[in-house]
Motif scaffolding. Structure first.
Motif, PDB file in Angstrom:
ATOM      1  N   UNK A   1      38.068  -8.818  17.152  1.00  0.00           N
ATOM      2  CA  UNK A   1      36.743  -9.077  16.574  1.00  0.00           C
ATOM      3  C   UNK A   1      36.417  -8.120  15.412  1.00  0.00           C
ATOM      4  N   UNK A   2      36.729  -6.843  15.593  1.00  0.00           N
ATOM      5  CA  UNK A   2      36.376  -5.874  14.547  1.00  0.00           C
ATOM      6  C   UNK A   2      37.280  -6.048  13.322  1.00  0.00           C
ATOM      7  N   UNK A   3      38.558  -6.405  13.547  1.00  0.00           N
ATOM      8  CA  UNK A   3      39.441  -6.677  12.401  1.00  0.00           C
ATOM      9  C   UNK A   3      38.901  -7.858  11.602  1.00  0.00           C
ATOM     10  N   UNK A   4      38.423  -8.888  12.315  1.00  0.00           N
ATOM     11  CA  UNK A   4      37.837 -10.048  11.617  1.00  0.00           C
ATOM     12  C   UNK A   4      36.632  -9.621  10.800  1.00  0.00           C
ATOM     13  N   UNK A   5      35.793  -8.781  11.428  1.00  0.00           N
ATOM     14  CA  UNK A   5      34.576  -8.342  10.753  1.00  0.00           C
ATOM     15  C   UNK A   5      34.916  -7.576   9.474  1.00  0.00           C
ATOM     16  N   UNK A   6      35.881  -6.652   9.577  1.00  0.00           N
ATOM     17  CA  UNK A   6      36.245  -5.842   8.407  1.00  0.00           C
ATOM     18  C   UNK A   6      36.810  -6.753   7.314  1.00  0.00           C
ATOM     19  N   UNK A   7      37.608  -7.739   7.734  1.00  0.00           N
ATOM     20  CA  UNK A   7      38.186  -8.618   6.718  1.00  0.00           C
ATOM     21  C   UNK A   7      37.078  -9.458   6.064  1.00  0.00           C
ATOM     22  N   UNK A   8      36.063  -9.888   6.869  1.00  0.00           N
ATOM     23  CA  UNK A   8      34.914 -10.628   6.295  1.00  0.00           C
ATOM     24  C   UNK A   8      34.164  -9.780   5.265  1.00  0.00           C
ATOM     25  N   UNK A   9      34.116  -8.467   5.525  1.00  0.00           N
ATOM     26  CA  UNK A   9      33.359  -7.575   4.633  1.00  0.00           C
ATOM     27  C   UNK A   9      34.176  -7.103   3.433  1.00  0.00           C
ATOM     28  N   UNK A  10      35.402  -7.615   3.317  1.00  0.00           N
ATOM     29  CA  UNK A  10      36.186  -7.310   2.114  1.00  0.00           C
ATOM     30  C   UNK A  10      37.428  -6.481   2.367  1.00  0.00           C
ATOM     31  N   UNK A  11      37.704  -6.133   3.645  1.00  0.00           N
ATOM     32  CA  UNK A  11      38.934  -5.401   3.959  1.00  0.00           C
ATOM     33  C   UNK A  11      38.683  -3.905   4.144  1.00  0.00           C
ATOM     34  N   UNK A  12      39.693  -3.243   4.707  1.00  0.00           N
ATOM     35  CA  UNK A  12      39.574  -1.823   5.063  1.00  0.00           C
ATOM     36  C   UNK A  12      39.153  -0.959   3.867  1.00  0.00           C
ATOM     37  N   UNK A  13      39.848  -1.128   2.739  1.00  0.00           N
ATOM     38  CA  UNK A  13      39.595  -0.294   1.569  1.00  0.00           C
ATOM     39  C   UNK A  13      38.166  -0.452   1.073  1.00  0.00           C
ATOM     40  N   UNK A  14      37.732  -1.720   0.957  1.00  0.00           N
ATOM     41  CA  UNK A  14      36.394  -1.986   0.414  1.00  0.00           C
ATOM     42  C   UNK A  14      35.310  -1.417   1.328  1.00  0.00           C
ATOM     43  N   UNK A  15      35.477  -1.608   2.640  1.00  0.00           N
ATOM     44  CA  UNK A  15      34.452  -1.124   3.577  1.00  0.00           C
ATOM     45  C   UNK A  15      34.417   0.407   3.570  1.00  0.00           C
ATOM     46  N   UNK A  16      35.616   1.025   3.540  1.00  0.00           N
ATOM     47  CA  UNK A  16      35.677   2.501   3.513  1.00  0.00           C
ATOM     48  C   UNK A  16      34.942   3.031   2.283  1.00  0.00           C
ATOM     49  N   UNK A  17      35.148   2.347   1.161  1.00  0.00           N
ATOM     50  CA  UNK A  17      34.525   2.794  -0.087  1.00  0.00           C
ATOM     51  C   UNK A  17      32.989   2.664  -0.007  1.00  0.00           C
ATOM     52  N   UNK A  18      32.542   1.512   0.498  1.00  0.00           N
ATOM     53  CA  UNK A  18      31.094   1.280   0.601  1.00  0.00           C
ATOM     54  C   UNK A  18      30.423   2.289   1.520  1.00  0.00           C
TER      55      UNK A  18
ATOM     56  N   UNK B   1      31.620   5.177   2.325  1.00  0.00           N
ATOM     57  CA  UNK B   1      32.034   6.533   1.939  1.00  0.00           C
ATOM     58  C   UNK B   1      32.697   7.260   3.109  1.00  0.00           C
ATOM     59  N   UNK B   2      33.659   6.573   3.740  1.00  0.00           N
ATOM     60  CA  UNK B   2      34.445   7.226   4.801  1.00  0.00           C
ATOM     61  C   UNK B   2      35.925   6.921   4.563  1.00  0.00           C
ATOM     62  N   UNK B   3      36.783   7.610   5.298  1.00  0.00           N
ATOM     63  CA  UNK B   3      38.224   7.445   5.111  1.00  0.00           C
ATOM     64  C   UNK B   3      38.692   6.068   5.610  1.00  0.00           C
ATOM     65  N   UNK B   4      39.627   5.415   4.896  1.00  0.00           N
ATOM     66  CA  UNK B   4      40.171   4.135   5.388  1.00  0.00           C
ATOM     67  C   UNK B   4      40.794   4.270   6.782  1.00  0.00           C
ATOM     68  N   UNK B   5      41.317   5.495   7.085  1.00  0.00           N
ATOM     69  CA  UNK B   5      41.958   5.664   8.407  1.00  0.00           C
ATOM     70  C   UNK B   5      40.926   5.498   9.532  1.00  0.00           C
ATOM     71  N   UNK B   6      39.649   5.861   9.245  1.00  0.00           N
ATOM     72  CA  UNK B   6      38.611   5.698  10.277  1.00  0.00           C
ATOM     73  C   UNK B   6      38.407   4.215  10.563  1.00  0.00           C
ATOM     74  N   UNK B   7      38.422   3.428   9.487  1.00  0.00           N
ATOM     75  CA  UNK B   7      38.237   1.966   9.657  1.00  0.00           C
ATOM     76  C   UNK B   7      39.431   1.388  10.430  1.00  0.00           C
ATOM     77  N   UNK B   8      40.643   1.869  10.085  1.00  0.00           N
ATOM     78  CA  UNK B   8      41.833   1.371  10.792  1.00  0.00           C
ATOM     79  C   UNK B   8      41.709   1.680  12.277  1.00  0.00           C
ATOM     80  N   UNK B   9      41.136   2.846  12.563  1.00  0.00           N
ATOM     81  CA  UNK B   9      40.954   3.224  13.963  1.00  0.00           C
ATOM     82  C   UNK B   9      39.965   2.289  14.671  1.00  0.00           C
ATOM     83  N   UNK B  10      38.878   1.935  13.970  1.00  0.00           N
ATOM     84  CA  UNK B  10      37.903   0.990  14.562  1.00  0.00           C
ATOM     85  C   UNK B  10      38.622  -0.308  14.910  1.00  0.00           C
TER      86      UNK B  10
END
Ligand code: CTP
Length: 482
Positions: A3-20, A22-31
């Motif tokens: 579910x969370x991978x789907x959500x991140x992909x809906x929001x533009x992907x790991x890189x885009x969400x991390x940038x928005x 302002x956190x590390x992409x690795x944190x998003x990968x962990x989510x």
């Protein structure tokens, strides 16, 4: 994909969400790995979804009355019953519900924003183009923050605007920009209420899932009598409070229940360019997945290729062929419930030359070939295989797409495939595929229910109620057997 991978992909992907955020992409990968977003980030994620105009609320844990303050936005539109909204405000204020109020221009001819503010002790919003309001609480926040938007009284005009997508003032813009549950309490002259235009709008809105508190019948302020009176404020508020409680109960109805749903078409390749498939859109299966998720179910949706947005659910697996679908279903077992809604291609077509030779399937078949024949190879019946197997879920539900002898054919599928319930529909004349409406017939061993035509969303809602009964009966039988 969880579910969370789907959500991140809906929001533009790991890189885009991390940038928005302002956190590390690795944190998003962990989510994504944990399938969980820390609650401290829920607000930022919701805001990002709202900014991108994507409804992501279903991806996050449901709000609970005890955890959050419940929010209602009351929209007062203009009619002689507008004064009754003051009593609605007074009654809501007695609960611990957070209330905001918006008034239309015509409502202000009957009562003033100052009067409303004196009751709510808060600003009353009236203007779409107020610079001051837009900086503090803009129309999008007003639309997105409430759990419920109540329009009371709802005039014929505001119903017509909502039914037809008009947004020419603050109230109608909020209604159009909202994901919240909308409840309308209509009030108008009986002739206006019974006018075909109003009744068509009423039906349209109801089919879209908007809830109505039906008008009362009696003498009207205008001297006429009939249906169109705003129910007493006490009844309106009681109905809303009971709705909130019901929604909270429904939200955990399928807690800890695992559900597998197949949906959409499957496709079978002929060569690298061509394939055979069918007209299934996936809409009905996606609505069922969404409804079961709303009710707390752990839903895995296994879908063939479709062109509609994915619903929010625990897990989505995309497949192409019938074999891939069967493999995916097997991998997700055991489960408590299986719902086979997919229109599975019954045959694979193997192209052959006129001398019965196979083509090299790595290459496109050229039309310069003198002739092209097809050998048909039967695909596995996913529903029957699982329903008759050792890992049969507690409840197995199939669909039955028929063009004739609907009930007879559906009943024979019920028996031959060993399922608990068949949802049958008539698909002749392209009446169902890709449409938003469905007319279904529910076939069980000793029961047959014919449902009236309704939106696929509404079929999903009612079907999930039915599934809940089947599951309760199953569990009850288990208790009695012990
Ligand atoms: N089904 C399945 N696997 C197949 C064919 C059908 O799981 N290979 C399931 C469908 O998902 C549906 C039910 O079986 O729940 C009935 O599908 P339908 O297409 O209506 O009927 P078929 O069994 O394919 O039979 P027919 O096409 O002859 O009507």
């Amino acid at each position: 994909m969880n579910k969370i991978s789907q959500l991140i992909s809906l929001l533009g992907g790991t890189g885009a969400v991390a940038k928005e955020l302002k956190i590390q992409p690795s944190a998003i990968s962990n989510w994504k790995k944990l399938n969980k977003i820390p609650s401290s980030k829920h607000k930022a994620i919701l805001e990002l979804g709202s900014f991108l105009n994507i409804n992501i609320e279903n991806f996050l844990p449901a709000k609970k009355l005890r955890d959050f303050k419940f929010k209602i936005l009351l929209i007062i539109s203009g009619g002689v019953a507008s004064y009754k909204s003051l009593e609605i405000i007074r009654l809501i204020k007695k609960t611990n519900i957070n209330l905001d109020v918006v008034m239309t221009k015509s409502a202000q001819r009957f009562i003033t924003p100052l009067l409303v503010t004196s009751l709510t002790e808060k600003k009353c919003y009236v203007d779409l183009f107020s610079v001051e309001d837009e900086t503090k609480m803009n129309h999008i926040s007003l639309a997105r923050s409430p759990d419920i938007i109540l329009v009371a009284p709802a005039t014929a005009n505001i119903m017509a605007k909502l039914a037809n997508g008009l947004a020419d003032d603050l109230a109608s813009t909020i209604l159009l920009a909202s994901f919240s549950k909308i409840i309308l309490a209509p009030s108008m002259n009986p002739v206006m209420w019974n006018n075909l235009a109003t009744q068509e709008n009423y039906k349209k809105l109801k089919d879209r899932g908007i809830k109505f508190i039906e008008p009362d019948t009696g003498d009207m302020a205008c001297g006429e009598s009939g249906a169109g009176r705003l129910p007493e404020p006490k009844l309106i508020v009681e109905s809303i409070l009971s709705d909130i409680n019901k929604d909270q109960t429904l939200a955990s109805q399928f807690k800890n229940v695992s559900i597998l749903i197949t949906a959409g078409p499957t496709i079978e390749n002929i060569d690298p360019v061509r394939f055979v498939s069918n007209r299934s859109s996936g809409k009905q299966g996606f609505e069922i997945a969404s409804e079961l998720t709303k009710r707390g179910g752990k839903v895995t949706l296994i879908t063939g290729p479709v062109n509609i947005p994915f619903p929010a659910c625990e897990n989505i697996i995309q497949v192409n062929t019938a074999h891939e679908m069967l493999d995916s279903v097997y991998k997700q077992l055991p489960a408590d419930i299986l719902i086979c809604n997919a229109a599975v291609a019954d045959w694979k077509l193997v192209p052959k030359t006129s001398s019965n030779k196979n083509f090299d399937l790595n290459n496109k078949i050229k039309k310069t070939n003198s002739s092209l024949l097809f050998e048909t190879i039967k695909n596995p019946d996913i529903l029957a295989t699982i329903a008759k197997g050792n890992l049969r879920p507690k409840i197995v539900i199939g669909f039955s797409a028929e063009t004739n002898n609907l009930k007879k054919n559906a009943y024979s599928k019920l028996i031959s495939k060993n399922v608990d319930l068949i949802v049958a529909n008539n698909v002749s004349n392209n009446k169902v595929f890709g449409e938003d409406y469905n007319k279904v017939c529910l076939i069980e061993k000793n029961n047959c229910e014919e449902w009236e035509t309704q939106s696929k969303k509404s079929v999903a809602f009612n079907l999930v109620n039915k599934i809940n009964n089947l599951l309760n009966n199953y569990n009850q039988r288990g208790i009695n057997a012990k």
